[in-house]
Design a protein around this motif. Structure first.
Motif, mmCIF file in Angstrom:
data_model
loop_
_atom_site.group_PDB
_atom_site.id
_atom_site.type_symbol
_atom_site.label_atom_id
_atom_site.label_comp_id
_atom_site.label_asym_id
_atom_site.label_seq_id
_atom_site.Cartn_x
_atom_site.Cartn_y
_atom_site.Cartn_z
ATOM 1 N N ALA A 208 8.144 13.166 12.096
ATOM 2 C CA ALA A 208 8.050 11.984 11.228
ATOM 3 C C ALA A 208 7.353 12.327 9.915
ATOM 4 N N ASN A 209 6.312 13.137 9.994
ATOM 5 C CA ASN A 209 5.624 13.546 8.772
ATOM 6 C C ASN A 209 6.520 14.440 7.914
ATOM 7 N N ALA A 210 7.297 15.316 8.566
ATOM 8 C CA ALA A 210 8.211 16.186 7.825
ATOM 9 C C ALA A 210 9.296 15.386 7.129
ATOM 10 N N SER A 211 9.713 14.279 7.727
ATOM 11 C CA SER A 211 10.726 13.437 7.096
ATOM 12 C C SER A 211 10.204 12.865 5.794
ATOM 13 N N ARG A 212 8.939 12.486 5.745
ATOM 14 C CA ARG A 212 8.348 11.960 4.515
ATOM 15 C C ARG A 212 8.226 13.037 3.442
ATOM 16 N N LEU A 213 8.285 14.301 3.869
ATOM 17 C CA LEU A 213 8.237 15.416 2.916
ATOM 18 C C LEU A 213 9.631 15.904 2.545
ATOM 19 N N GLY A 214 10.659 15.272 3.119
ATOM 20 C CA GLY A 214 12.026 15.612 2.768
ATOM 21 C C GLY A 214 12.628 16.768 3.533
ATOM 22 N N GLU A 215 12.064 17.151 4.680
ATOM 23 C CA GLU A 215 12.594 18.265 5.459
ATOM 24 C C GLU A 215 13.865 17.848 6.199
ATOM 25 N N GLY A 216 14.895 18.677 6.137
ATOM 26 C CA GLY A 216 16.166 18.342 6.759
ATOM 27 C C GLY A 216 16.160 18.410 8.269
ATOM 28 N N TRP A 217 15.218 19.158 8.853
ATOM 29 C CA TRP A 217 15.192 19.309 10.308
ATOM 30 C C TRP A 217 14.438 18.171 10.996
ATOM 31 N N ALA A 218 13.897 17.246 10.240
ATOM 32 C CA ALA A 218 13.018 16.229 10.822
ATOM 33 C C ALA A 218 13.754 15.305 11.784
ATOM 34 N N VAL A 219 14.895 14.754 11.355
ATOM 35 C CA VAL A 219 15.606 13.783 12.192
ATOM 36 C C VAL A 219 16.117 14.408 13.490
ATOM 37 N N PRO A 220 16.814 15.574 13.468
ATOM 38 C CA PRO A 220 17.225 16.179 14.748
ATOM 39 C C PRO A 220 16.041 16.488 15.665
ATOM 40 N N THR A 221 14.929 16.949 15.088
ATOM 41 C CA THR A 221 13.757 17.252 15.908
ATOM 42 C C THR A 221 13.182 15.993 16.528
ATOM 43 N N PHE A 222 13.196 14.897 15.785
ATOM 44 C CA PHE A 222 12.698 13.628 16.310
ATOM 45 C C PHE A 222 13.532 13.181 17.507
ATOM 46 N N TYR A 223 14.837 13.308 17.392
ATOM 47 C CA TYR A 223 15.703 12.966 18.522
ATOM 48 C C TYR A 223 15.453 13.900 19.708
ATOM 49 N N CYS A 224 15.221 15.170 19.445
ATOM 50 C CA CYS A 224 14.924 16.116 20.532
ATOM 51 C C CYS A 224 13.615 15.739 21.235
ATOM 52 N N ALA A 225 12.632 15.267 20.474
ATOM 53 C CA ALA A 225 11.368 14.840 21.074
ATOM 54 C C ALA A 225 11.579 13.639 21.990
ATOM 55 N N ILE A 226 12.421 12.708 21.574
ATOM 56 C CA ILE A 226 12.740 11.564 22.433
ATOM 57 C C ILE A 226 13.405 12.037 23.718
ATOM 58 N N ALA A 227 14.339 12.989 23.600
ATOM 59 C CA ALA A 227 15.001 13.530 24.789
ATOM 60 C C ALA A 227 14.003 14.238 25.698
ATOM 61 N N ALA A 228 13.034 14.953 25.107
ATOM 62 C CA ALA A 228 12.044 15.661 25.912
ATOM 63 C C ALA A 228 11.135 14.694 26.670
ATOM 64 N N ILE A 229 10.899 13.523 26.118
ATOM 65 C CA ILE A 229 10.124 12.496 26.832
ATOM 66 C C ILE A 229 10.890 11.983 28.036
ATOM 67 N N PHE A 230 12.180 11.816 27.867
ATOM 68 C CA PHE A 230 12.991 11.087 28.850
ATOM 69 C C PHE A 230 13.548 11.982 29.949
ATOM 70 N N LEU A 231 14.065 13.161 29.603
ATOM 71 C CA LEU A 231 14.865 13.946 30.551
ATOM 72 C C LEU A 231 14.093 14.409 31.789
#
Length: 699
Positions: free
Chosen positions: A81-104
């Motif tokens: 989330a912090n990387a997204s505010r800095l304009g990093e392109g990998w932020a959104v896919p990583t955020f989704y991966c973190a959600i998957a890591a919580i759930f799976l």
């Protein structure tokens, strides 16, 4: 003649038949029948009984380990989330991966039959808490989503005026269903917390209440903690679960209340004796009335469920006369409560809901007749195409849900029958032998899920499909859970199958989030034009606060979709909307010239100030509209012209009150006012007559 029976390969059958015929035998070979396989696949003929585990029911099992894994995943989500505010392109896919890591990992453990009831419940609590923290990571310091501002304005009115039902031009129906706002304002007054902090506490309690209530409800109507926990996992795959249903909005409280009504109604049915269940019955009535004053659509859905349950209870063989009377009485109260409340507050929902519903149905009819969608899938209103991985995951999630419904619908009906290992189709005397009338209705509710997909293919019907999908998931969750526990996994003790099914459930979760939020799940580095949460930033907030400090509150403003949210909440101003006045002041703001029609529109709307945001000239609107979404607003194919927005500069009776380089406020309070005639020359010694302060004059 002797009959020989056996099951062999095709070559063995032929050789065996030749030898048998030579010896005078008649051979009857049993070949597997495709119809029996289809019946077993769909759950027509039998029901697997492997729906529970054998672990110690008081054991927490591996839940502490999963809590640690969730905390690690949340750290990754925060970094993304912090990387997204800095304009990093990998932020959104990583955020989704973190959600998957919580759930799976937790999903794999819950699907496995070896987990105890307490461990399943603990894992549901852990995953629910972690996913709520994901919401906090996304918006940690203030409300940023569109609907949250609508209800925040209502809370501010209650806190400042000390009374209910004050008009809210952003959403006129919001003050008339003040359940969420009442709880929040009470917590603010008692604790001294801000509205944001108090709102988060209410939302967290509502989310935990929802999942615990759903677990107990599903367990009660199925008799299986394993099916109940899997159903809770599947319910998290609803497109509205992760973010929309924890927005500060009345539906976020109403859905937990709906689950509480259903649980209380089922608890009443399990009480012994004719009088022991009345306290629970009264509590159910109170919850129904409270729900009617909290959210209209959820209240109507609750009415449909309870009425359907009453019909099923009357049809069910073995139901007592007392049970039927109580079911009918409860359904009657569920009908009367929302209708009576709507009458009391002035029937606000007809004009609010019916146009949206009519527009959605019209576009669906066009889609069916012409086979062309009015909405391009995976393409935003600005023309941006979603990444390939998001498109494929979304389609995979829908396909997995459909597969689960295919293998679980009839199987759930069999599971709900009194004869578990028998066909539901024959003999007909078994059609009315079900154990839970509510479960029977929830199974039928899943038929609305394909309808929600159809509505999602249209522009006007997207919101309808989104709401239908979230409510239909109460049935989808339990039907798919029965399919997972009784067919796809069964009594297997291995981890490979459980992990594969957990990965499928994770795909459903991520697909639901993508279909709701897509690439805008995180706050971007820069401002985006009319993109709701992506358009809430410090400069707009500062301008709104300036108006309250220097102009005072309750000034009447005309402005765009985003700034009217900020003006209404941070600035405490009155804003012009079509929902309140029926007039779209955006036409006057975007017109090339300020002609007689535009002047009349501003005058008739009672507008005193116009705020224009020159950033609207930098791109098309992210949500499709700059203002109220009228016909003219949706016709924009190129960004707005700055000359149109700044045409007020050349008007002699309009003052430029505020300018920060991008946002300009014009004082239009003197439009339509009759000019004072010029004063005659003053004689010597005659005092000067003061004209006083004119409307909108800051001098």
């Amino acid at each position: 003649m002797t009959v020989v029976e056996g099951r062999t390969s095709q070559d063995q059958q032929k050789a065996y038949q030749d030898g048998a015929y030579r010896h005078g035998y008649t051979v009857r070979v049993s070949i597997p029948r495709i119809d029996l396989w289809i019946a077993a696949f769909l759950g027509l003929r039998r029901q697997d009984s492997a729906v529970g585990g054998v672990a110690d029911p008081s054991s927490l099992g591996m839940s502490p380990v999963f809590a640690f894994l969730c905390s690690c995943a949340l750290i990754v989500a925060a970094l993304a989330a912090n990387a997204s505010r800095l304009g990093e392109g990998w932020a959104v896919p990583t955020f989704y991966c973190a959600i998957a890591a919580i759930f799976l990992p937790a999903a794999a453990r819950i699907i496995h039959p070896g987990a105890s009831r307490l461990e399943r419940l603990a894992l549901i609590v852990i995953v629910t808490s972690a996913l709520f923290v994901v919401r906090l990571i996304r918006a940690p310091v203030a409300f940023i989503d569109h609907d949250e501002f609508l209800h925040w304005a209502t809370v501010n009115d209650i806190l400042e005026a000390g009374r209910l039902f004050l008009p809210n031009p952003l959403l006129p129906v919001s003050p008339l269903y003040p359940g969420l706002e009442l709880i929040t304002s009470a917590l603010v007054n008692l604790s001294g917390l801000s509205v944001f902090a108090a709102g988060l506490i209410v939302l967290a309690a509502a989310r935990m209440m929802l999942m615990l209530t759903l677990f107990l409800l599903f367990e009660k109507i199925t008799g299986s903690a394993r099916i109940a926990s899997i159903a809770c996992l599947i319910y998290m795959g609803s497109s509205t679960f992760l973010l929309f249903d924890v927005h500060y909005s009345y539906e976020s409280l109403a859905i937990p209340m709906l689950a509480a009504v259903l649980l209380a109604s089922e608890s009443r049915r399990l009480e012994r004796g004719d009088t022991a269940g009345w306290p629970t019955f009264v509590a159910t009535m109170v919850l129904i009335v409270a729900l009617a004053a909290t959210h209209h659509l959820t209240s109507y859905f609750c009415t449909s469920l309870l009425c359907g349950t009453a019909v099923m209870e009357c049809l069910r063989q073995g139901a007592s006369a007392m049970q039927r009377r109580q079911a009918i009485l409860l359904a009657s109260i569920a009908v009367i409560a929302p209708v009576a409340w709507s009458k009391i507050v002035g029937n606000p929902t007809g004009s609010y809901i019916l146009p949206v519903l009519a527009g959605g149905i019209h576009e669906v009819a066009q889609l069916v007749s012409s086979s062309t969608s009015t909405r391009k899938l995976f393409v935003s209103d600005t023309g941006a195409l979603a990444p390939a991985w998001q498109r494929y995951l979304t389609m995979a999630g829908v396909a997995l849900i459909c597969l689960g419904l295919l293998t679980g619908f009839l199987r759930s009906l069999v599971f709900n029958g009194q004869h578990r290992n028998a066909s539901i189709l024959w003999p007909p005397t078994r059609w009315r032998l079900w154990r839970s009338s509510l479960l029977q209705i929830l199974i039928l509710v899943t038929l609305a899920y394909p309808l929600s997909i159809i509505f999602r293919l249209t522009r006007s019907g997207w919101e309808i499909g989104n709401r239908i999908g979230s409510l239909s998931f109460l049935g989808v969750a339990i039907v798919v859970a029965v399919a997972v526990a009784a067919f796809w996994h069964g009594a297997s003790r291995g981890w490979l199958r459980a992990t594969a099914l957990a990965a499928a459930a994770t795909t459903v979760l991520i697909a639901g989030v993508i279909s709701s939020e897509g690439p805008r799940i995180l706050v971007p580095a820069g401002y985006e034009v009319s993109a709701d949460s992506s358009s809430i930033e410090p400069m707009g907030i500062s301008a709104a606060r300036w108006t309250r400090e220097w102009l005072g509150g309750e000034q009447h403003f005309a402005t765009d979709r985003i700034n009217r949210l900020l003006l209404s909440t941070y600035g405490r101003q009155k804003v012009s909307t079509t929902l309140e006045s029926g007039q779209d002041t955006g036409i006057a703001i975007t017109a090339a010239d300020l002609g007689p029609m535009e002047r009349k529109l501003l005058i008739d709307s009672g507008v005193g100030f116009v705020m224009v945001d020159l950033r609207m000239t930098t791109g098309l609107p992210g949500v499709g509209v700059y203002f109220d979404g009228g016909a003219q607003d949706r016709n924009h194919t190129v960004p707005l012209q700055s000359s149109s927005l700044l045409k007020f500069n050349s008007e002699p009776d309009i003052d430029r009150t505020f300018d920060n380089g991008f946002m300009v406020i014009f004082d239009v309070g003197r439009l339509g006012k009759t000019r004072q005639p010029a004063a005659p020359p003053r004689r010597t010694g005659e005092p000067v007559q003061s004209l006083g302060r004119q409307d909108g004059d800051l001098r």
